[in-house]
Design a protein around this motif. Sequence first.
Motif, PDB file in Angstrom:
ATOM      1  N   ALA A 151       0.829  -1.207   0.000  1.00 31.76           N
ATOM      2  CA  ALA A 151       0.000   0.000   0.000  1.00 31.76           C
ATOM      3  C   ALA A 151       0.864   1.258   0.000  1.00 31.76           C
ATOM      4  CB  ALA A 151      -0.930  -0.004   1.213  1.00 31.76           C
ATOM      5  N   LEU A 152       1.909   1.257   0.812  1.00 28.31           N
ATOM      6  CA  LEU A 152       2.783   2.428   0.892  1.00 28.31           C
ATOM      7  C   LEU A 152       3.640   2.579  -0.357  1.00 28.31           C
ATOM      8  CD1 LEU A 152       4.008   2.129   4.603  1.00 28.31           C
ATOM      9  CD2 LEU A 152       2.392   3.782   3.678  1.00 28.31           C
ATOM     10  N   GLY A 153       3.892   1.471  -1.047  1.00 28.60           N
ATOM     11  CA  GLY A 153       4.758   1.521  -2.229  1.00 28.60           C
ATOM     12  C   GLY A 153       4.110   2.082  -3.464  1.00 28.60           C
ATOM     13  N   ALA A 154       2.806   2.274  -3.430  1.00 23.23           N
ATOM     14  CA  ALA A 154       2.067   2.932  -4.509  1.00 23.23           C
ATOM     15  C   ALA A 154       2.343   2.318  -5.876  1.00 23.23           C
ATOM     16  CB  ALA A 154       2.402   4.427  -4.529  1.00 23.23           C
ATOM     17  N   GLY A 155       2.416   0.996  -5.923  1.00 26.81           N
ATOM     18  CA  GLY A 155       2.582   0.317  -7.196  1.00 26.81           C
ATOM     19  C   GLY A 155       3.998   0.304  -7.743  1.00 26.81           C
ATOM     20  N   GLU A 156       4.964   0.830  -6.983  1.00 25.87           N
ATOM     21  CA  GLU A 156       6.345   0.887  -7.465  1.00 25.87           C
ATOM     22  C   GLU A 156       7.219  -0.226  -6.910  1.00 25.87           C
ATOM     23  OE1 GLU A 156       7.393   5.371  -8.554  1.00 25.87           O
ATOM     24  OE2 GLU A 156       7.036   5.097  -6.405  1.00 25.87           O
ATOM     25  N   VAL A 157       6.715  -0.945  -5.904  1.00 30.19           N
ATOM     26  CA  VAL A 157       7.429  -2.087  -5.338  1.00 30.19           C
ATOM     27  C   VAL A 157       6.420  -3.209  -5.109  1.00 30.19           C
ATOM     28  CG1 VAL A 157       9.188  -0.671  -4.204  1.00 30.19           C
ATOM     29  CG2 VAL A 157       7.115  -1.338  -2.944  1.00 30.19           C
ATOM     30  N   HIS A 158       6.962  -4.404  -4.839  1.00 31.46           N
ATOM     31  CA  HIS A 158       6.111  -5.543  -4.516  1.00 31.46           C
ATOM     32  C   HIS A 158       6.749  -6.319  -3.376  1.00 31.46           C
ATOM     33  CE1 HIS A 158       3.441  -8.938  -4.853  1.00 31.46           C
ATOM     34  NE2 HIS A 158       4.478  -9.740  -4.954  1.00 31.46           N
ATOM     35  N   ALA A 159       5.987  -6.537  -2.307  1.00 32.72           N
ATOM     36  CA  ALA A 159       6.468  -7.287  -1.151  1.00 32.72           C
ATOM     37  C   ALA A 159       5.869  -8.685  -1.175  1.00 32.72           C
ATOM     38  CB  ALA A 159       6.079  -6.582   0.143  1.00 32.72           C
ATOM     39  N   SER A 160       6.687  -9.683  -0.859  1.00 35.74           N
ATOM     40  CA  SER A 160       6.229 -11.067  -0.823  1.00 35.74           C
ATOM     41  C   SER A 160       6.941 -11.788   0.309  1.00 35.74           C
ATOM     42  CB  SER A 160       6.495 -11.770  -2.157  1.00 35.74           C
ATOM     43  OG  SER A 160       7.887 -11.817  -2.417  1.00 35.74           O
ATOM     44  N   SER A 161       6.568 -13.064   0.524  1.00 38.00           N
ATOM     45  CA  SER A 161       7.148 -13.845   1.614  1.00 38.00           C
ATOM     46  C   SER A 161       7.666 -15.172   1.103  1.00 38.00           C
ATOM     47  CB  SER A 161       6.099 -14.099   2.707  1.00 38.00           C
ATOM     48  OG  SER A 161       5.690 -12.894   3.301  1.00 38.00           O
ATOM     49  N   SER A 162       8.781 -15.598   1.670  1.00 36.42           N
ATOM     50  CA  SER A 162       9.378 -16.885   1.304  1.00 36.42           C
ATOM     51  C   SER A 162       9.198 -17.914   2.410  1.00 36.42           C
ATOM     52  CB  SER A 162      10.872 -16.706   1.032  1.00 36.42           C
ATOM     53  OG  SER A 162      11.537 -16.258   2.215  1.00 36.42           O
ATOM     54  N   GLY A 163       8.460 -17.550   3.447  1.00 38.55           N
ATOM     55  CA  GLY A 163       8.309 -18.413   4.607  1.00 38.55           C
ATOM     56  C   GLY A 163       9.137 -17.952   5.785  1.00 38.55           C
ATOM     57  N   ALA A 164      10.071 -17.023   5.542  1.00 41.90           N
ATOM     58  CA  ALA A 164      10.877 -16.445   6.615  1.00 41.90           C
ATOM     59  C   ALA A 164      10.049 -15.385   7.351  1.00 41.90           C
ATOM     60  CB  ALA A 164      12.144 -15.823   6.035  1.00 41.90           C
ATOM     61  N   PRO A 165      10.438 -14.997   8.570  1.00 41.03           N
ATOM     62  CA  PRO A 165       9.636 -14.064   9.368  1.00 41.03           C
ATOM     63  C   PRO A 165       9.856 -12.597   9.013  1.00 41.03           C
ATOM     64  CG  PRO A 165      11.518 -14.774  10.647  1.00 41.03           C
ATOM     65  CD  PRO A 165      11.571 -15.552   9.353  1.00 41.03           C
ATOM     66  N   PHE A 166       9.945 -12.290   7.730  1.00 43.12           N
ATOM     67  CA  PHE A 166      10.106 -10.909   7.295  1.00 43.12           C
ATOM     68  C   PHE A 166       9.550 -10.750   5.882  1.00 43.12           C
ATOM     69  CE2 PHE A 166      14.251 -13.150   7.061  1.00 43.12           C
ATOM     70  CZ  PHE A 166      14.370 -13.280   5.685  1.00 43.12           C
ATOM     71  N   ALA A 167       9.360  -9.505   5.497  1.00 44.34           N
ATOM     72  CA  ALA A 167       8.895  -9.180   4.151  1.00 44.34           C
ATOM     73  C   ALA A 167      10.091  -8.992   3.236  1.00 44.34           C
ATOM     74  CB  ALA A 167       8.046  -7.914   4.177  1.00 44.34           C
ATOM     75  N   GLU A 168       9.949  -9.389   1.980  1.00 42.68           N
ATOM     76  CA  GLU A 168      11.007  -9.239   0.980  1.00 42.68           C
ATOM     77  C   GLU A 168      10.459  -8.381  -0.158  1.00 42.68           C
ATOM     78  OE1 GLU A 168      12.876 -13.021   0.018  1.00 42.68           O
ATOM     79  OE2 GLU A 168      12.036 -13.864   1.849  1.00 42.68           O
ATOM     80  N   VAL A 169      11.092  -7.240  -0.373  1.00 40.29           N
ATOM     81  CA  VAL A 169      10.557  -6.223  -1.268  1.00 40.29           C
ATOM     82  C   VAL A 169      11.455  -6.084  -2.495  1.00 40.29           C
ATOM     83  CG1 VAL A 169       9.759  -3.840  -1.433  1.00 40.29           C
ATOM     84  CG2 VAL A 169       9.725  -5.014   0.785  1.00 40.29           C
ATOM     85  N   ALA A 170      10.838  -6.118  -3.669  1.00 41.60           N
ATOM     86  CA  ALA A 170      11.560  -5.949  -4.936  1.00 41.60           C
ATOM     87  C   ALA A 170      10.868  -4.869  -5.753  1.00 41.60           C
ATOM     88  CB  ALA A 170      11.583  -7.274  -5.708  1.00 41.60           C
ATOM     89  N   ALA A 171      11.481  -4.504  -6.878  1.00 39.30           N
ATOM     90  CA  ALA A 171      10.818  -3.610  -7.818  1.00 39.30           C
ATOM     91  C   ALA A 171       9.493  -4.234  -8.250  1.00 39.30           C
ATOM     92  CB  ALA A 171      11.719  -3.357  -9.022  1.00 39.30           C
ATOM     93  N   ALA A 172       8.516  -3.415  -8.574  1.00 40.14           N
ATOM     94  CA  ALA A 172       7.143  -3.883  -8.786  1.00 40.14           C
ATOM     95  C   ALA A 172       7.041  -4.973  -9.837  1.00 40.14           C
ATOM     96  CB  ALA A 172       6.249  -2.700  -9.163  1.00 40.14           C
ATOM     97  N   HIS A 173       7.842  -4.905 -10.880  1.00 37.32           N
ATOM     98  CA  HIS A 173       7.712  -5.864 -11.983  1.00 37.32           C
ATOM     99  C   HIS A 173       8.461  -7.169 -11.728  1.00 37.32           C
ATOM    100  CE1 HIS A 173      11.563  -3.881 -12.719  1.00 37.32           C
ATOM    101  NE2 HIS A 173      11.914  -4.922 -13.459  1.00 37.32           N
ATOM    102  N   VAL A 174       9.242  -7.227 -10.670  1.00 34.83           N
ATOM    103  CA  VAL A 174      10.133  -8.372 -10.441  1.00 34.83           C
ATOM    104  C   VAL A 174       9.406  -9.494  -9.699  1.00 34.83           C
ATOM    105  CG1 VAL A 174      12.183  -9.139  -9.189  1.00 34.83           C
ATOM    106  CG2 VAL A 174      12.241  -7.021 -10.502  1.00 34.83           C
TER     107      VAL A 174
END
Length: 249
Positions: A151-174
Motif C-alpha cells: 500500500a505504501l509503495g504505490a505500485g512501485e514495489v512488490h512485497a512477498s514472503s518466502s516463509g521467513a519471518p520478514f517481508a522481501e521487497v523488490a521492484a514492482a515488476h520483479v
Amino acid sequence: MIRLVASDLDGTLLNSAGEVSERSRDALSAAQHAGLIVVLITGRPSRLVLPMAEHLGLRGHIICSNGAATHRLQSGVAEDLQPIPSQVLRALILRLRQELPDVSLGLEWGAGMLREPDDDILAKLEVHPVLKLVARSAALDPQALNARINALGAGEVHASSSGAPFAEVAAAHVSKAYALERLCGLLGVQAAEVVVFGDAPNDLPMMRWAGRAVAVANAQPQVREAADELTLSNNQDGVAVYLERLLSR
C-alpha cells in the motif's frame, strides 16, 4: 515434454537442516545428464547460491533475490539485474519509518547486505544497486507487513514472503516468474516445457506461469492449491522423488 526444471531452495529442495540431501543431488545430476536444464530459483542472494550451485555441479544459470538477479554459472557473472530505483526505495523507507516506527530494515544487493541498526542504510542507497529490501516488524506478521508495504509503495514495489519471518521487497515488476520467463526466452524454452517446484507465496507467480507446477507436501495452503501436482515434503526429498519418476518415463 519437459526441458527445464526450476526449483526453489528453502522449504523445497533444501531439507529442514538447510541441506541438499544426497538423493536430491543425485536426482539433479541425473536430470542434467538426461539433457534437462536445471535452474535454482530462490529468494537467497547470489553469494549464497553460487557456491551451492557449484557444489551440486550445475551448469547454466541461477535466479536469485526473488527474480531480481540472474547469474551465469561457472563465471558467476550477473547477466540480468533488476534493482529497485534508489528514489523509490528512499521514499518507501521514509514512509515505513513514519508509519511503522518499530520496523527494522536491510538492503540486499547480492554480493553483500546492510542492516539496521548497525548501518545507516539511507546513506548507502546510491552505492549499491539494491535488489531487495528486507523488512521486519514486531507488530505485524509477514503477510500483514507485505500488505502495508504494498500500500505504501504505490505500485512501485512488490512485497512477498518466502516463509521467513520478514517481508522481501523488490521492484514492482520483479518476480520469480518474470526472471524465469526472461531466461526461458533466452534459452528458447516455452512455458509448457517447464516444471517448477515451490512451497511459499513468493513461488506462486512462477507456478502460475510454468506448464507444470509442483508443490512439496509442506507447502503453504495457497501454494498447494495453486499447484498442478503434489510431491512429498522437503524432508522426504519430494523434488528428487518427482524427478526420478519423470526421468523413468
